[in-house]
Every structure is written in structure tokens, then in C-alpha cells.
Design a protein around this motif. Structure first.
Motif, PDB file in Angstrom:
ATOM      1  N   LEU A  75      94.396  11.758  78.873  1.00 47.29           N
ATOM      2  CA  LEU A  75      93.773  11.607  77.562  1.00 47.29           C
ATOM      3  C   LEU A  75      94.401  10.455  76.790  1.00 47.29           C
ATOM      4  CD1 LEU A  75      92.124  12.401  75.068  1.00 47.29           C
ATOM      5  CD2 LEU A  75      93.780  14.230  74.642  1.00 47.29           C
ATOM      6  N   PHE A  76      95.734  10.393  76.772  1.00 53.44           N
ATOM      7  CA  PHE A  76      96.434   9.370  76.005  1.00 53.44           C
ATOM      8  C   PHE A  76      96.322   7.997  76.664  1.00 53.44           C
ATOM      9  CE2 PHE A  76      98.236  13.439  74.934  1.00 53.44           C
ATOM     10  CZ  PHE A  76      98.388  13.376  73.567  1.00 53.44           C
ATOM     11  N   VAL A  77      96.312   7.981  77.984  1.00 48.53           N
ATOM     12  CA  VAL A  77      96.112   6.718  78.700  1.00 48.53           C
ATOM     13  C   VAL A  77      94.734   6.156  78.358  1.00 48.53           C
ATOM     14  CG1 VAL A  77      95.867   5.657  80.977  1.00 48.53           C
ATOM     15  CG2 VAL A  77      97.702   7.309  80.556  1.00 48.53           C
ATOM     16  N   GLY A  78      93.748   7.038  78.306  1.00 53.30           N
ATOM     17  CA  GLY A  78      92.397   6.608  77.963  1.00 53.30           C
ATOM     18  C   GLY A  78      92.305   6.054  76.552  1.00 53.30           C
ATOM     19  N   LEU A  79      92.996   6.687  75.610  1.00 57.50           N
ATOM     20  CA  LEU A  79      92.977   6.191  74.235  1.00 57.50           C
ATOM     21  C   LEU A  79      93.578   4.797  74.146  1.00 57.50           C
ATOM     22  CD1 LEU A  79      94.054   9.425  72.286  1.00 57.50           C
ATOM     23  CD2 LEU A  79      91.777   8.396  72.383  1.00 57.50           C
ATOM     24  N   GLN A  80      94.643   4.562  74.903  1.00 57.01           N
ATOM     25  CA  GLN A  80      95.255   3.237  74.907  1.00 57.01           C
ATOM     26  C   GLN A  80      94.298   2.202  75.514  1.00 57.01           C
ATOM     27  OE1 GLN A  80      99.614   3.344  76.109  1.00 57.01           O
ATOM     28  NE2 GLN A  80      99.014   5.469  76.514  1.00 57.01           N
ATOM     29  N   LYS A  81      93.592   2.577  76.576  1.00 53.54           N
ATOM     30  CA  LYS A  81      92.632   1.660  77.197  1.00 53.54           C
ATOM     31  C   LYS A  81      91.521   1.303  76.216  1.00 53.54           C
ATOM     32  CE  LYS A  81      93.215   3.059  82.043  1.00 53.54           C
ATOM     33  NZ  LYS A  81      92.543   3.702  83.212  1.00 53.54           N
TER      34      LYS A  81
ATOM     35  N   GLY B 280      98.500  10.848  69.119  1.00 51.99           N
ATOM     36  CA  GLY B 280      97.133  10.710  69.604  1.00 51.99           C
ATOM     37  C   GLY B 280      96.138  10.610  68.464  1.00 51.99           C
ATOM     38  N   ASP B 281      96.341  11.401  67.417  1.00 52.84           N
ATOM     39  CA  ASP B 281      95.484  11.307  66.232  1.00 52.84           C
ATOM     40  C   ASP B 281      95.546   9.898  65.651  1.00 52.84           C
ATOM     41  OD1 ASP B 281      94.998  14.024  66.553  1.00 52.84           O
ATOM     42  OD2 ASP B 281      96.450  14.626  65.024  1.00 52.84           O
ATOM     43  N   GLY B 282      96.756   9.313  65.659  1.00 49.23           N
ATOM     44  CA  GLY B 282      96.912   7.959  65.152  1.00 49.23           C
ATOM     45  C   GLY B 282      96.174   6.933  65.999  1.00 49.23           C
ATOM     46  N   LEU B 283      96.202   7.103  67.320  1.00 48.97           N
ATOM     47  CA  LEU B 283      95.484   6.192  68.194  1.00 48.97           C
ATOM     48  C   LEU B 283      93.981   6.259  67.943  1.00 48.97           C
ATOM     49  CD1 LEU B 283      97.380   6.853  71.572  1.00 48.97           C
ATOM     50  CD2 LEU B 283      97.688   4.908  70.013  1.00 48.97           C
ATOM     51  N   VAL B 284      93.461   7.470  67.802  1.00 54.41           N
ATOM     52  CA  VAL B 284      92.031   7.629  67.498  1.00 54.41           C
ATOM     53  C   VAL B 284      91.707   6.986  66.152  1.00 54.41           C
ATOM     54  CG1 VAL B 284      90.209   9.282  66.987  1.00 54.41           C
ATOM     55  CG2 VAL B 284      91.769   9.706  68.891  1.00 54.41           C
TER      56      VAL B 284
END
Length: 240
Positions: free
Chosen positions: A92-98, A64-68
């Protein structure tokens, strides 16, 4: 400045307390951590050195840190590509991908081909809770990270390292993985005593009271910086 290390169990306890009495939410902590990662990447590899960044993300909070970080890097002028083979399902992770897909950031299923054309790599696969062995589909990725001549920034701990015991033994997967750059989040982890490279500490959210409770030192962040470089030079890994 002496920076004490934070063992995995204590790191988990600290995260829980930050999200209870500390008043933070997980997405806030992840946002600040990812921003720190992006700033460290910018510090050692500005866009003028090459804008293509491959971000390898694991299934946990480190990923998740990497996605941000990838989102911030996009806004910093880079062209990130995301390798995220085991995406996490929580909202939370689905939102980061979106967020990333709304910016037309590429997701790849072929890490090795993407690595050939990238200028810089962020290793956000495993964090402080990792325990060997490395499971599929990541063994070949770790092997590629260990062998590449491309610059690599690892997040919190080089992936495949035991967070307390350090790198794998000779002959084991990832034994030669020593990324040139490492950013520790909140505080260095015990395996830092084995690290040889440029080391940063990031995650500018720790209060003096919380730091005192966990026997940590708040790094001397300057101005608006989210990171501080901390040389690795202490025997025994208890302090930097």
C-alpha cells in the motif's frame, strides 16, 4: 454539538471493526483520511497564500495519510514536497510513493532546508498509536516544528504529544509545540483538551450504528465537505 473523544485503544478497535464488519479496506480509510487532511489545508491555507507545502510523513498509517494528502494537494494546485525518511515497505505504501513520483512530486531527505522555502507544513509523523520517546531521525524535526513561524497542520495529534497525556513536560522535546491547526480523524483524541488552535474533525466514513456502538457523535458535515471545524472549549477533554 458535543463531540466525544476516542481513546487510542478504542480508536484501534474501531479501525479493526471498520475493516471487518464495516466492509472498508485500509487503503479506503487512508484515502478518505488523506482527503480530509488536504481539505483542511485548503481551508486554512489556500494556494493564493502560497503553493509550497512540506509534508512530513512518519513510518505508520499517519504517514500514509500524509502521502495521500500530498497527492490531493498536487491536484488542488499546490506544489508539495515529501519528507519520508523511514518509508514503509507494505505494498500500500509503496504504491502511494509511486503515485506521487509519477506526478513528479519531490521527495527530500533534508527537512530543515526544505522548511526554509515552504509556505505551509503538514505534520503527519505520529498518529494515535504514538508513545514517547521520539526516535531518530525525528527529534530534530519535532524541534523545528516547535520553533518555526510557518503555519503547521498536525494530523490526528501534534507529533511528540502523548495521545492521552498531551504535550511533553517543560524542558522536554516538543514541550512548546502547539501547531496553529489540527485535524482529528474520525474523532478527537483525549489530548485535545490541551490543544489551543483551530481544530477540525475529518474522516467522513462513520455510520450512525458504528458511532453509537463506540459512543461517538457523527459530526455535522455540510454538503460535500469532508471536514467540520470543532471548537476546543470543553474542560476535562471528554467532550468538545
Amino acid at each position: 454539538m458535543a463531540l466525544k473523544t476516542l481513546a487510542p485503544a478504542k480508536a484501534a478497535d474501531l479501525d479493526k471493526e471498520l475493516m471487518s464488519s464495516g466492509g472498508f479496506s485500509l487503503d479506503q480509510l487512508m484515502e478518505l483520511a488523506g482527503l480530509s487532511v488536504a481539505e483542511a489545508a485548503y481551508r486554512v491555507h489556500p494556494p493564493s497564500k502560497g503553493k509550497s507545502v512540506l509534508v512530513a510523513c512518519g513510518p505508520g498509517n499517519n504517514g500514509g495519510d500524509g502521502l495521500v494528502a500530498a497527492r490531493h494537494l498536487h491536484h488542488f494546485g499546490y506544489k508539495p514536497t515529501i519528507y519520508y525518511p523511514v518509508p514503509s515497505k507494505p505494498e500500500l505504501f509503496v504504491g502511494l510513493q509511486k503515485q506521487l513520483k509519477s506526478l513528479s512530486i519531490t521527495f527530500t531527505e533534508d527537512f530543515h532546508s526544505s522548511m526554509k522555502s515552504t509556505d505551509f507544513i503538514i505534520d503527519a509523523i505520529f498518529g494515535f498509536s504514538f508513545k514517547p520517546p521520539v526516535r531518530e531521525p525525528f527529534p530534530s524535526v519535532v524541534e523545528a516544528l516547535a520553533e518555526t513561524s510557518k503555519p503547521v497542520l498536525s494530523v490526528d495529534s501534534p507529533s511528540c504529544w502523548d495521545v492521552e497525556g498531551g504535550p511533553p513536560k517543560e524542558g522536554e522535546l516538543g514541550a512548546k509545540f502547539m501547531p496553529p491547526y489540527l485535524i482529528s480523524l474520525t474523532a478527537p483524541k483525549p489530548s485535545i483538551r490541551f490543544y489551543k488552535g483551530t481544530h477540525f474533525v475529518g474522516g467522513r466514513f462513520l455510520s450512525e450504528d458504528m458511532a453509537q456502538k463506540y459512543d461517538l457523535t457523527v459530526p455535522d458535515y455540510q454538503g460535500v465537505d469532508q471536514i467540520v471545524e470543532a471548537p476546543v472549549d470543553a474542560p476535562g477533554g471528554e467532550k468538545l
